[in-house]
Write a protein that holds these residues in place. Structure first.
Motif, PDB file in Angstrom:
ATOM      1  N   MET A   1       0.824  -1.208   0.000  1.00 12.52           N
ATOM      2  CA  MET A   1       0.000   0.000   0.000  1.00 12.52           C
ATOM      3  C   MET A   1       0.863   1.265   0.000  1.00 12.52           C
ATOM      4  SD  MET A   1      -3.031   1.130  -0.135  1.00 12.52           S
ATOM      5  CE  MET A   1      -3.886   2.674   0.103  1.00 12.52           C
ATOM      6  N   ILE A   2       1.991   1.203   0.737  1.00 10.27           N
ATOM      7  CA  ILE A   2       2.875   2.366   0.788  1.00 10.27           C
ATOM      8  C   ILE A   2       3.453   2.662  -0.585  1.00 10.27           C
ATOM      9  CG2 ILE A   2       5.059   3.222   1.734  1.00 10.27           C
ATOM     10  CD1 ILE A   2       4.403   1.836   4.325  1.00 10.27           C
ATOM     11  N   VAL A   3       3.797   1.594  -1.321  1.00  6.02           N
ATOM     12  CA  VAL A   3       4.367   1.775  -2.651  1.00  6.02           C
ATOM     13  C   VAL A   3       3.360   2.437  -3.588  1.00  6.02           C
ATOM     14  CG1 VAL A   3       5.202   0.539  -4.670  1.00  6.02           C
ATOM     15  CG2 VAL A   3       6.001  -0.118  -2.404  1.00  6.02           C
ATOM     16  N   GLU A   4       2.113   1.968  -3.549  1.00  4.97           N
ATOM     17  CA  GLU A   4       1.077   2.576  -4.392  1.00  4.97           C
ATOM     18  C   GLU A   4       0.850   4.032  -4.016  1.00  4.97           C
ATOM     19  OE1 GLU A   4       0.905  -0.558  -3.380  1.00  4.97           O
ATOM     20  OE2 GLU A   4       1.062  -1.387  -5.398  1.00  4.97           O
ATOM     21  N   THR A   5       0.941   4.321  -2.713  1.00  2.00           N
ATOM     22  CA  THR A   5       0.800   5.707  -2.260  1.00  2.00           C
ATOM     23  C   THR A   5       1.884   6.590  -2.872  1.00  2.00           C
ATOM     24  OG1 THR A   5      -0.160   4.966  -0.158  1.00  2.00           O
ATOM     25  CG2 THR A   5       0.714   7.215  -0.240  1.00  2.00           C
ATOM     26  N   GLY A   6       3.113   6.055  -2.923  1.00  2.00           N
ATOM     27  CA  GLY A   6       4.197   6.813  -3.538  1.00  2.00           C
ATOM     28  C   GLY A   6       3.949   7.069  -5.012  1.00  2.00           C
ATOM     29  N   HIS A   7       3.425   6.058  -5.711  1.00  2.00           N
ATOM     30  CA  HIS A   7       3.137   6.215  -7.137  1.00  2.00           C
ATOM     31  C   HIS A   7       2.040   7.259  -7.346  1.00  2.00           C
ATOM     32  CE1 HIS A   7       2.421   4.032 -11.235  1.00  2.00           C
ATOM     33  NE2 HIS A   7       2.893   5.248 -11.357  1.00  2.00           N
ATOM     34  N   TYR A   8       0.962   7.168  -6.572  1.00  2.00           N
ATOM     35  CA  TYR A   8      -0.124   8.149  -6.694  1.00  2.00           C
ATOM     36  C   TYR A   8       0.359   9.550  -6.345  1.00  2.00           C
ATOM     37  CZ  TYR A   8      -3.160   4.030  -6.828  1.00  2.00           C
ATOM     38  OH  TYR A   8      -3.741   2.836  -7.154  1.00  2.00           O
ATOM     39  N   MET A  45       2.672  22.243  -1.847  1.00  2.00           N
ATOM     40  CA  MET A  45       1.942  20.982  -1.926  1.00  2.00           C
ATOM     41  C   MET A  45       2.636  20.014  -2.882  1.00  2.00           C
ATOM     42  SD  MET A  45      -1.964  22.437  -2.022  1.00  2.00           S
ATOM     43  CE  MET A  45      -2.651  20.830  -2.440  1.00  2.00           C
ATOM     44  N   GLN A  46       3.088  20.517  -4.013  1.00  2.00           N
ATOM     45  CA  GLN A  46       3.820  19.671  -4.961  1.00  2.00           C
ATOM     46  C   GLN A  46       5.066  19.102  -4.300  1.00  2.00           C
ATOM     47  OE1 GLN A  46       5.313  21.778  -8.402  1.00  2.00           O
ATOM     48  NE2 GLN A  46       6.790  20.165  -8.851  1.00  2.00           N
ATOM     49  N   CYS A  47       5.781  19.936  -3.563  1.00  2.00           N
ATOM     50  CA  CYS A  47       6.982  19.488  -2.859  1.00  2.00           C
ATOM     51  C   CYS A  47       6.640  18.383  -1.862  1.00  2.00           C
ATOM     52  CB  CYS A  47       7.630  20.671  -2.141  1.00  2.00           C
ATOM     53  SG  CYS A  47       9.125  20.256  -1.222  1.00  2.00           S
ATOM     54  N   ALA A  48       5.546  18.540  -1.130  1.00  2.00           N
ATOM     55  CA  ALA A  48       5.150  17.543  -0.141  1.00  2.00           C
ATOM     56  C   ALA A  48       4.846  16.194  -0.794  1.00  2.00           C
ATOM     57  CB  ALA A  48       3.929  18.041   0.624  1.00  2.00           C
ATOM     58  N   ALA A  53       6.552  10.536  -2.185  1.00  2.00           N
ATOM     59  CA  ALA A  53       6.925   9.502  -3.155  1.00  2.00           C
ATOM     60  C   ALA A  53       8.342   9.002  -2.905  1.00  2.00           C
ATOM     61  CB  ALA A  53       6.795  10.051  -4.572  1.00  2.00           C
ATOM     62  N   TYR A  54       9.258   9.928  -2.648  1.00  2.00           N
ATOM     63  CA  TYR A  54      10.641   9.525  -2.402  1.00  2.00           C
ATOM     64  C   TYR A  54      10.739   8.708  -1.111  1.00  2.00           C
ATOM     65  CZ  TYR A  54      15.688   9.689  -2.333  1.00  2.00           C
ATOM     66  OH  TYR A  54      17.015   9.330  -2.334  1.00  2.00           O
ATOM     67  N   GLY A  55       9.988   9.117  -0.094  1.00  2.00           N
ATOM     68  CA  GLY A  55       9.972   8.362   1.152  1.00  2.00           C
ATOM     69  C   GLY A  55       9.437   6.951   0.959  1.00  2.00           C
ATOM     70  N   ALA A  56       8.432   6.790   0.091  1.00  2.00           N
ATOM     71  CA  ALA A  56       7.868   5.464  -0.176  1.00  2.00           C
ATOM     72  C   ALA A  56       8.892   4.543  -0.834  1.00  2.00           C
ATOM     73  CB  ALA A  56       6.624   5.597  -1.059  1.00  2.00           C
ATOM     74  N   LEU A  57       9.655   5.078  -1.803  1.00  2.00           N
ATOM     75  CA  LEU A  57      10.673   4.255  -2.459  1.00  2.00           C
ATOM     76  C   LEU A  57      11.793   3.905  -1.477  1.00  2.00           C
ATOM     77  CD1 LEU A  57      11.632   2.947  -5.084  1.00  2.00           C
ATOM     78  CD2 LEU A  57      12.843   5.064  -5.629  1.00  2.00           C
ATOM     79  N   THR A  58      12.174   4.850  -0.629  1.00  2.00           N
ATOM     80  CA  THR A  58      13.200   4.578   0.381  1.00  2.00           C
ATOM     81  C   THR A  58      12.741   3.485   1.329  1.00  2.00           C
ATOM     82  OG1 THR A  58      13.936   6.892   0.267  1.00  2.00           O
ATOM     83  CG2 THR A  58      14.638   5.612   2.175  1.00  2.00           C
ATOM     84  N   TYR A  59      11.478   3.540   1.738  1.00  2.00           N
ATOM     85  CA  TYR A  59      10.925   2.509   2.624  1.00  2.00           C
ATOM     86  C   TYR A  59      10.986   1.136   1.957  1.00  2.00           C
ATOM     87  CZ  TYR A  59       7.427  -0.278   5.090  1.00  2.00           C
ATOM     88  OH  TYR A  59       6.772  -1.284   5.760  1.00  2.00           O
ATOM     89  N   ALA A  60      10.652   1.072   0.658  1.00  2.00           N
ATOM     90  CA  ALA A  60      10.679  -0.207  -0.058  1.00  2.00           C
ATOM     91  C   ALA A  60      12.090  -0.789  -0.086  1.00  2.00           C
ATOM     92  CB  ALA A  60      10.140  -0.025  -1.469  1.00  2.00           C
ATOM     93  N   PHE A 147       8.259   2.666  -9.315  1.00  2.00           N
ATOM     94  CA  PHE A 147       7.314   1.868  -8.542  1.00  2.00           C
ATOM     95  C   PHE A 147       6.724   0.710  -9.351  1.00  2.00           C
ATOM     96  CE2 PHE A 147       7.180   6.169  -6.647  1.00  2.00           C
ATOM     97  CZ  PHE A 147       7.588   5.841  -5.361  1.00  2.00           C
ATOM     98  N   ALA A 148       7.385   0.329 -10.433  1.00  2.00           N
ATOM     99  CA  ALA A 148       6.899  -0.797 -11.240  1.00  2.00           C
ATOM    100  C   ALA A 148       6.940  -2.082 -10.419  1.00  2.00           C
ATOM    101  CB  ALA A 148       7.740  -0.940 -12.502  1.00  2.00           C
TER     102      ALA A 148
END
Length: 660
Positions: A1-8, A45-48, A53-60, A147-148
């Motif tokens: 779910m975290i990965v999909e959140t990063g993609h979105y 907002m764009q920065c956030a 997204a970067y945090g999600a990839l780092t978590y993965a 995020f593929a």
């Protein structure tokens, strides 16, 4: 779910970037204050979302989520945590996400910290930054999705490139990107100023801190990269004139010229056209470097991608932004009014010469880097342009540049006294000449090294001469010296330290001509002399690492029969990647280093070794740290903030701007 959140989050960031690319410009042209006022909030907002997204990839990467293609191809469960984190940007997709992250952070920083800017200028700057962000977000989502997912995740990953499993990778790319990509904000300031017609001393003062931030990061990033190459690649070199190394040097040269040009524009309201052009040029070189690294036209340890489709996409981005900005520049530049005039002998004139030398040096690097690629594309002929070409073209331009630094720093604005400056620099000149003579008698070596050593000492002492005279001149008492010290702006100290740091680096480079090198085949117990030191291979021991095995060559370093240090060069093998790399053994003795690397063990039980004695080599990187410190001192100067607010208030009230 975290990965999909990063993609979105990336998709939402793209939508916000597109909004910010259009609405602020429409608001500027229609003078709609409400549309312009929306810009900072959207940028934040764009920065956030990009940070998310970067945090999600780092978590993965940290949890080794092997359902992601990016994690499978660039990670391993046994890899140390630091390399799992740095591995996020150790590949094409992750590094492009870092690219976009830095873009968004600079846009968010301008939105948050530049509230005193005129509303139309801020709106145009953030709009241009949003255009850049939109282009690279599209590039990521369409061609380089980090995020593929994989339908059938493997049990284990392929591990990261062994050359990138090094602490230097945790420092070098982020710093380099903050400089490399940070120049986008100076580009946005230039394009925004051209769009809304605000090109004046206020603009120069507004953009100068952002130039400084990018320049400091780029300086430290290049230095860290050269040190990484020095101790990681195992061949003892810190600079190879590799095309990708050149791709970072070109923006640095252009940014250095821009920094000096912006100072003239701020102080004297001159060089407007040239300053805007340099802001465009500096970021253009960053885009060219991105194309070289990711288009597949180069084969290099630094190169990330070899997919031609990605190269075409980046080429389209490059053409759009460089071509568009130059078209805008050609359209708006003729309306610029001439600024302050200055005499041929003045600080402004010295800075103009400085700019010409820097940009010419940049042009030589550009030609030497791209000529082989262009020749191969047009004729199919392959040639190599290496150190001999660059040394023959770049070095002769550097010598007058270093001579000019202390003189330009000591000249007065508008009209200077060259003879008077030469008298004030007499001590520095004598020290430089005396050091050249001392080096020639003591070390000998290449003539160029002797000249560079004297020039380096002249630059170091000359950089502080003007500052010393302003503090201690006319036999000032202690209380008066303290008062002068408090009255001097930090930027004056920053300038002195930055120029002196360049001299320190030059001294380290000069000393490369005095070193020693030995290549030998050694067995345990054998000794080889190099540069006045005896290196004895005491044992060869296999050792197990977290995700590699290594052969360690424990070596004793002695001088005059006394053991000075023990180094442990090794040859590491990474099973997941089925590849190996050398880990150099290095010890710092004084300001020099003994350097040793070993190859794989031969059937007779010995190893081939490469050994160096490199006197004063660490000055190369100490000088870069001093330059960065000087930049930080200048950045901390309160006048950059208070002066901007004062000028903006005066401009809004229609009053004359206060004098410097």
């Amino acid at each position: 779910m975290i990965v999909e959140t990063g993609h979105y989050a990336l998709v939402l960031a793209l939508a916000l970037a597109l909004i910010n690319a259009v609405l602020p410009l429409w608001g500027t042209f229609t003078r709609d204050v409400r549309l312009m006022a929306v810009t900072p909030s959207v940028a934040l907002m764009q920065c956030a979302f990009v940070v998310l997204a970067y945090g999600a990839l780092t978590y993965a990467h940290i949890v080794s989520d092997f359902s992601l293609v990016n994690v499978v191809e660039n990670s391993h469960s046994a890899k140390p945590l630091i390399y799992k984190i740095s591995g996020v940007w150790g590949n094409h997709e992750g590094s492009m996400l870092l690219w976009v992250l830095v873009l968004a952070l600079f846009g968010g920083a301008v939105a948050f910290f530049s509230r005193s800017m005129p509303a139309d200028l801020r709106a145009c700057v953030l709009a241009v930054q949003a255009w850049i962000g939109s282009a690279f977000l599209l590039f990521i989502l369409l061609t380089s999705n980090p995020f593929a997912r994989l339908a059938a995740p493997p049990i284990e990953g392929n591990d990261l490139n062994p050359l990138l499993q090094d602490p230097g990778l945790a420092i070098h790319p982020p710093l380099l990107y903050f400089g490399y990509v940070g120049l986008s904000i100076t580009f946005s300031f230039a394009a925004g100023a051209l769009i809304c017609g605000r090109i004046d001393a206020l603009w120069a003062r507004t953009v100068r801190p952002w130039i400084l931030i990018a320049w400091i990061a780029l300086t430290l990033g290049i230095a860290m990269g050269s040190y990484w190459a020095y101790y990681t690649l195992g061949w003892g070199g810190f600079w190879f004139w590799d095309p990708v190394e050149n791709a970072s040097l070109m923006p640095w040269l252009a940014a250095t010229a821009l920094l000096h040009s912006a100072a003239v524009m701020e102080k004297r309201d001159a060089l407007k056209i040239w300053t805007i052009f340099l802001a465009i040029l500096a970021f253009s070189f960053s885009l060219i470097g991105t194309f070289l690294v990711r288009s597949g036209v180069l084969t290099s340890v630094h190169a990330f991608a070899s997919d031609p489709r990605r190269g075409i996409f980046i080429l389209a981005i490059l053409v759009f932004f460089i071509g568009g900005s130059l078209t805008l520049f050609a359209w708006r530049a003729p309306i610029l009014k001439q600024g302050g005039l200055f005499a041929p002998i003045s600080r402004e004139a010295a800075l103009v010469i400085n700019n010409l030398l820097l940009t010419t040096a940049c042009a030589t690097v550009f030609v030497g880097t791209l000529y082989p690629l262009a020749l191969e594309a047009l004729t199919g002929e392959k040639i190599s342009v290496g150190a001999p070409f660059f040394n023959a073209t770049f070095v002769p331009l550097s010598i007058p540049l270093f001579l000019l630094i202390p003189f330009g720093q000591s000249l007065a604005w508008k009209r200077g006294d060259l003879y008077g400056v030469a008298q004030r620099l007499a001590f520095a000149i004598l020290c430089g000449l005396g050091f050249m003579l001392l080096v020639a008698l003591w070390h000998g070596g290449p003539v160029l090294s002797v000249i560079m050593a004297g020039l380096a000492l002249f630059t170091i002492i000359g950089s502080f001469t003007d500052l010393a005279l302003r503090l201690f001149g006319h036999t000032a008492a202690g209380s008066e010296i303290w008062a002068r010290l408090r009255g001097l702006p930090r930027s004056a100290f920053g300038t002195a330290f930055a120029h002196a740091g360049l001299g320190v680096t030059l001294l380290g480079l000069a000393a490369t001509g005095w070193g020693a090198e030995r290549i030998a085949h050694m067995k345990v117990g054998e000794t080889v002399d190099v540069g006045g030191y005896e290196l004895t291979l005491t044992e060869l021991t296999p050792r197990q690492g977290p995700n590699y095995t290594e052969l360690v060559g424990r070596t004793s370093v002695r001088s005059g029969g006394i053991e000075k240090a023990v180094i442990e060069p090794s040859q590491r093998f990474f099973p997941a990647r089925r590849s190996s790399r050398a880990e150099a053994g290095i010890v710092t003795l004084g300001l020099g280093q003994v350097y040793m690397s070993i190859a794989e063990q031969s059937p007779d039980g010995g190893v081939n070794v490469r050994m160096f004695w490199k006197p004063l080599v660490i000055l190369i990187w100490i000088g870069a740290l001093i330059m960065g410190f000087g930049g930080l001192l200048s950045l901390s100067d309160r006048r950059l903030r208070l002066g901007l607010a004062r000028r903006t208030a005066a401009l809004r009230q229609g009053r004359p701007q206060p004098a410097e």
